[in-house]
Design a protein around this motif. Structure first.
Motif, PDB file in Angstrom:
ATOM      1  N   ARG A  23       0.829  -1.207   0.000  1.00  0.00           N
ATOM      2  CA  ARG A  23       0.000   0.000   0.000  1.00  0.00           C
ATOM      3  C   ARG A  23       0.862   1.256   0.000  1.00  0.00           C
ATOM      4  N   SER A  24       0.382   2.260  -0.743  1.00  0.00           N
ATOM      5  CA  SER A  24       1.003   3.581  -0.735  1.00  0.00           C
ATOM      6  C   SER A  24      -0.123   4.611  -0.658  1.00  0.00           C
ATOM      7  N   THR A  25      -0.019   5.558   0.284  1.00  0.00           N
ATOM      8  CA  THR A  25      -1.116   6.503   0.519  1.00  0.00           C
ATOM      9  C   THR A  25      -0.594   7.927   0.658  1.00  0.00           C
ATOM     10  N   ASP A  26      -1.370   8.871   0.149  1.00  0.00           N
ATOM     11  CA  ASP A  26      -1.131  10.287   0.422  1.00  0.00           C
ATOM     12  C   ASP A  26      -2.481  10.996   0.461  1.00  0.00           C
ATOM     13  N   ARG A  27      -2.489  12.313   0.336  1.00  0.00           N
ATOM     14  CA  ARG A  27      -3.749  13.051   0.505  1.00  0.00           C
ATOM     15  C   ARG A  27      -4.703  12.893  -0.671  1.00  0.00           C
ATOM     16  N   TYR A  28      -4.232  12.493  -1.843  1.00  0.00           N
ATOM     17  CA  TYR A  28      -5.087  12.375  -3.014  1.00  0.00           C
ATOM     18  C   TYR A  28      -5.486  10.940  -3.365  1.00  0.00           C
ATOM     19  N   PHE A  29      -4.571  10.002  -3.174  1.00  0.00           N
ATOM     20  CA  PHE A  29      -4.815   8.628  -3.613  1.00  0.00           C
ATOM     21  C   PHE A  29      -4.293   7.607  -2.616  1.00  0.00           C
ATOM     22  N   THR A  30      -4.893   6.431  -2.667  1.00  0.00           N
ATOM     23  CA  THR A  30      -4.314   5.240  -2.064  1.00  0.00           C
ATOM     24  C   THR A  30      -4.112   4.275  -3.224  1.00  0.00           C
ATOM     25  N   VAL A  31      -2.931   3.716  -3.341  1.00  0.00           N
ATOM     26  CA  VAL A  31      -2.654   2.756  -4.398  1.00  0.00           C
ATOM     27  C   VAL A  31      -2.305   1.427  -3.733  1.00  0.00           C
ATOM     28  N   LEU A  32      -3.042   0.391  -4.111  1.00  0.00           N
ATOM     29  CA  LEU A  32      -2.805  -0.957  -3.617  1.00  0.00           C
ATOM     30  C   LEU A  32      -2.161  -1.748  -4.738  1.00  0.00           C
ATOM     31  N   ALA A  33      -1.261  -2.644  -4.392  1.00  0.00           N
ATOM     32  CA  ALA A  33      -0.587  -3.430  -5.427  1.00  0.00           C
ATOM     33  C   ALA A  33      -0.292  -4.822  -4.894  1.00  0.00           C
ATOM     34  N   ARG A  34      -0.225  -5.764  -5.824  1.00  0.00           N
ATOM     35  CA  ARG A  34       0.054  -7.142  -5.460  1.00  0.00           C
ATOM     36  C   ARG A  34       0.654  -7.858  -6.671  1.00  0.00           C
ATOM     37  N   PRO A  35       1.612  -8.762  -6.443  1.00  0.00           N
ATOM     38  CA  PRO A  35       2.166  -9.510  -7.578  1.00  0.00           C
ATOM     39  C   PRO A  35       1.063 -10.213  -8.356  1.00  0.00           C
ATOM     40  N   ALA A  36       1.147 -10.137  -9.682  1.00  0.00           N
ATOM     41  CA  ALA A  36       0.063 -10.635 -10.525  1.00  0.00           C
ATOM     42  C   ALA A  36       0.329 -12.023 -11.098  1.00  0.00           C
ATOM     43  N   GLY A  37       1.600 -12.419 -11.177  1.00  0.00           N
ATOM     44  CA  GLY A  37       1.902 -13.682 -11.828  1.00  0.00           C
ATOM     45  C   GLY A  37       1.692 -13.608 -13.339  1.00  0.00           C
ATOM     46  N   ARG A  38       1.809 -12.422 -13.888  1.00  0.00           N
ATOM     47  CA  ARG A  38       1.658 -12.208 -15.331  1.00  0.00           C
ATOM     48  C   ARG A  38       2.921 -11.537 -15.872  1.00  0.00           C
ATOM     49  N   ALA A  39       2.905 -11.272 -17.160  1.00  0.00           N
ATOM     50  CA  ALA A  39       4.078 -10.668 -17.796  1.00  0.00           C
ATOM     51  C   ALA A  39       4.110  -9.147 -17.653  1.00  0.00           C
ATOM     52  N   ALA A  40       2.953  -8.528 -17.463  1.00  0.00           N
ATOM     53  CA  ALA A  40       2.908  -7.067 -17.446  1.00  0.00           C
ATOM     54  C   ALA A  40       2.028  -6.555 -16.310  1.00  0.00           C
ATOM     55  N   ALA A  41       2.231  -5.288 -15.957  1.00  0.00           N
ATOM     56  CA  ALA A  41       1.427  -4.646 -14.919  1.00  0.00           C
ATOM     57  C   ALA A  41       0.017  -4.396 -15.440  1.00  0.00           C
ATOM     58  N   ARG A  42      -0.944  -4.430 -14.509  1.00  0.00           N
ATOM     59  CA  ARG A  42      -2.332  -4.111 -14.856  1.00  0.00           C
ATOM     60  C   ARG A  42      -2.870  -3.087 -13.870  1.00  0.00           C
ATOM     61  N   LEU A  43      -3.866  -2.319 -14.311  1.00  0.00           N
ATOM     62  CA  LEU A  43      -4.406  -1.219 -13.518  1.00  0.00           C
ATOM     63  C   LEU A  43      -5.902  -1.372 -13.332  1.00  0.00           C
ATOM     64  N   GLY A  44      -6.362  -1.108 -12.111  1.00  0.00           N
ATOM     65  CA  GLY A  44      -7.782  -1.014 -11.807  1.00  0.00           C
ATOM     66  C   GLY A  44      -8.033   0.320 -11.136  1.00  0.00           C
ATOM     67  N   LEU A  45      -9.174   0.929 -11.420  1.00  0.00           N
ATOM     68  CA  LEU A  45      -9.494   2.247 -10.862  1.00  0.00           C
ATOM     69  C   LEU A  45     -10.766   2.181 -10.034  1.00  0.00           C
ATOM     70  N   THR A  46     -10.742   2.811  -8.872  1.00  0.00           N
ATOM     71  CA  THR A  46     -11.918   2.922  -8.025  1.00  0.00           C
ATOM     72  C   THR A  46     -12.061   4.390  -7.652  1.00  0.00           C
ATOM     73  N   ILE A  47     -12.899   5.072  -8.425  1.00  0.00           N
ATOM     74  CA  ILE A  47     -13.140   6.495  -8.201  1.00  0.00           C
ATOM     75  C   ILE A  47     -14.635   6.615  -7.897  1.00  0.00           C
ATOM     76  N   SER A  48     -14.996   6.707  -6.631  1.00  0.00           N
ATOM     77  CA  SER A  48     -16.407   6.638  -6.253  1.00  0.00           C
ATOM     78  C   SER A  48     -17.115   7.974  -6.373  1.00  0.00           C
ATOM     79  N   ARG A  49     -18.431   7.904  -6.398  1.00  0.00           N
ATOM     80  CA  ARG A  49     -19.257   9.100  -6.455  1.00  0.00           C
ATOM     81  C   ARG A  49     -19.115   9.907  -5.162  1.00  0.00           C
ATOM     82  N   ARG A  50     -18.786   9.220  -4.078  1.00  0.00           N
ATOM     83  CA  ARG A  50     -18.605   9.908  -2.801  1.00  0.00           C
ATOM     84  C   ARG A  50     -17.375  10.826  -2.850  1.00  0.00           C
ATOM     85  N   VAL A  51     -16.371  10.418  -3.622  1.00  0.00           N
ATOM     86  CA  VAL A  51     -15.124  11.172  -3.731  1.00  0.00           C
ATOM     87  C   VAL A  51     -15.259  12.329  -4.722  1.00  0.00           C
TER      88      VAL A  51
END
Length: 117
Positions: A23-51
């Motif tokens: 985990r990496s956090t600051d005032r704008y974002f929290t970024v979670l990461a985990r080894p994928a067991g794949r050849a390349a990085a992948r991205l998921g976004l969670t930008i809620s209506r509350r934010v």
């Protein structure tokens, strides 16, 4: 572009990252990461209506995050999930870009150090 191979699709893929993340956090974002067991990085976004109430603000945050992700050359083959925090919608683009780049740098160092997974 941002190809389908570069993104998380299913709730199970997101859930795997949420289950045991680095985990990496600051005032704008929290970024979670985990080894994928794949050849390349992948991205998921969670930008809620509350934010960010307006769709235009949520879309701006997503577009900016995808842009920063695309230009990262040294990302490990991990799955990343970016969660926006309430202050992000009102922030200027350069501050948001710097924040996301810092998160990716921190998590890349964690991956290289082997501190997770």
């Amino acid at each position: 572009g941002f190809t389908p191979e570069q993104r998380l699709h299913t709730p199970a893929e997101f859930g795997r990252v949420f289950a045991d993340p680095a985990r990496s956090t600051d005032r704008y974002f929290t970024v979670l990461a985990r080894p994928a067991g794949r050849a390349a990085a992948r991205l998921g976004l969670t930008i809620s209506r509350r934010v960010a109430k307006r769709a235009v603000d949520r879309n701006r945050l997503k577009r900016l995050t995808r842009e920063v992700f695309r230009v990262q050359r040294e990302l490990p083959p991990w799955d990343f999930v970016v969660l926006a925090k309430p202050g992000a919608a009102a922030a200027e683009a350069p501050a948001l870009r710097a924040s996301i780049e810092l998160h990716f740098t921190r998590l890349t160092k964690a991956a290289l150090a082997g501190t997770h997974g």
